[in-house]
Scaffold this active site. Structure first.
Site, mmCIF file in Angstrom:
data_model
loop_
_atom_site.group_PDB
_atom_site.id
_atom_site.type_symbol
_atom_site.label_atom_id
_atom_site.label_comp_id
_atom_site.label_asym_id
_atom_site.label_seq_id
_atom_site.Cartn_x
_atom_site.Cartn_y
_atom_site.Cartn_z
ATOM 1 N N GLY A 12 -1.683 -3.412 -9.475
ATOM 2 C CA GLY A 12 -0.440 -3.450 -10.234
ATOM 3 C C GLY A 12 -0.374 -4.649 -11.158
ATOM 4 N N TYR A 35 -2.079 6.533 6.990
ATOM 5 C CA TYR A 35 -2.386 6.140 5.618
ATOM 6 C C TYR A 35 -2.951 7.322 4.836
ATOM 7 C CZ TYR A 35 -4.462 3.596 1.683
ATOM 8 O OH TYR A 35 -4.806 3.160 0.423
ATOM 9 N N ALA A 47 3.725 -4.608 -8.792
ATOM 10 C CA ALA A 47 3.075 -5.336 -9.884
ATOM 11 C C ALA A 47 2.834 -6.801 -9.568
ATOM 12 C CB ALA A 47 3.916 -5.215 -11.154
ATOM 13 N N ASN A 48 3.078 -7.216 -8.340
ATOM 14 C CA ASN A 48 2.929 -8.633 -8.010
ATOM 15 C C ASN A 48 1.503 -9.021 -7.638
ATOM 16 O OD1 ASN A 48 4.055 -7.093 -5.510
ATOM 17 N ND2 ASN A 48 2.876 -8.789 -4.643
ATOM 18 N N SER A 49 0.613 -8.032 -7.380
ATOM 19 C CA SER A 49 -0.761 -8.372 -6.993
ATOM 20 C C SER A 49 -1.662 -7.171 -7.228
ATOM 21 C CB SER A 49 -0.835 -8.803 -5.520
ATOM 22 O OG SER A 49 -0.512 -7.713 -4.666
#
Length: 316
Positions: free
Chosen positions: A27, A176, A22-24
């Site tokens: 999120g 990925y 949630a920092n960037s």
């Protein structure tokens, strides 16, 4: 749902939401939107400095309870266990778990268990966290798990002979793809297991299309490749939609009352790259129950987390 926007999102007051990464990017935009609509948002972040900055931004948007920061490194089992314990010490239920965090196309790295870092972070970490939060999810009135995948899942497959890239020559992009394909297998298998157990837990998946986030820059930064970093930044400016628009499919999946188990949401536009959220279809093999069960069994074996819909998660 054509043309859906945040203005159509139901009021989120009274709901507790956990968002990983949630920092960037997606999120952060999801945290801002949900907190702005009144939800109590627990922001699970790996980097404390970036987490603190994001917390300030989300606090400024919040219309209900103040958002809270949770320390979480999804690549490390001990951190996942500690984060789950922290979350359950703060709340007796979790209405929504947004499995959003991820790393993309990074150089070969391994965690403390020797697991390839993209598989460890994007899939195994979320598998373990969801399992450890299962009691809190089941305590909610209408629990929901939203797992963020990617269009990169389409060429993906799980190489069960060598899921950690110990024998093959490492390919960052195929690694990925394997991890994002695993996200879909997990989301749909969780839905099947919840239904079989008679649980009302709804498990769905979403993807952002091509959204401009910091995700594209991580690989070049880890390598110190400034040229590739500039190329990715320029491509984002020209071709990508905003991270706020990219977050709309997962926000629809997390909040709308018409969402059903095993659904998948992505952008409406050409190639599902841009546009408002709509229901989309994953490639056919993402719905294969045999492959999903095999991945589930492998994930339990590696993480030591087994799901019990009667009593939550336990050691495998």
């Amino acid at each position: 749902m054509s043309g859906w926007s945040l203005s159509q999102m139901p009021d989120q007051r009274g709901r507790t939401v956990v968002i990983t990464g949630a920092n960037s990017g997606l999120g952060l935009r999801s945290a801002e939107a949900l907190a702005g609509s009144g939800a109590r948002v627990l922001m699970a972040c790996r980097n404390p400095d970036k987490g603190a900055s994001a917390l300030e931004a989300v606090t400024a948007k919040a219309s209900g309870p103040a958002p809270e920061l949770v320390s979480l490194d999804l690549s490390e089992p001990a951190s996942i266990e500690a984060a789950a314990a922290d979350i359950t010490s703060r709340t007796d239920h979790v209405d929504v778990l947004m499995n959003n965090a991820g790393v993309m196309a990074i150089p070969l790295r391994r965690n403390s268990e020797g697991w390839e870092l993209q598989f460890a972070t994007n899939h195994l970490g979320h598998f373990a966290l969801t399992g450890r939060l299962l009691p809190a999810l089941l305590a909610a009135e209408a629990p929901r798990v939203v797992t963020t995948s990617s269009q990169a899942s389409r060429p993906g497959k799980v190489d069960f002979r060598d899921p950690q890239w110990e024998r093959r020559r490492y390919s960052r992009w195929f690694a990925y793809s394997q991890s994002k394909f695993s996200n879909l297998l997990f989301a749909f298998e969780l839905a099947r297991r919840a239904e079989a157990a008679g649980s009302d837990l709804v498990s769905v998946a979403a993807h952002p299309g091509y959204a401009a986030t910091h995700l594209q820059a991580v690989g070049p930064e880890m390598e110190g490749n400034k040229l590739m970093g500039r190329v990715m930044a320029a491509t984002n400016r020209v071709m990508a939609q905003s991270d706020a628009d990219g977050a709309l499919p997962q926000l629809y999946a997390a909040t709308m009352p018409d969402v059903k188990p095993s659904e998948y949401f992505g952008p409406k536009g050409f190639g599902e790259q841009k546009g408002p959220p709509v229901r989309v279809r994953a490639k056919g093999s993402a719905y294969d129950e045999g492959t999903a069960k095999k991945l589930w069994d492998l994930s339990e074996e590696l993480t030591g987390v087994a799901y019990d819909f009667g009593g939550g998660a336990s050691s495998a």
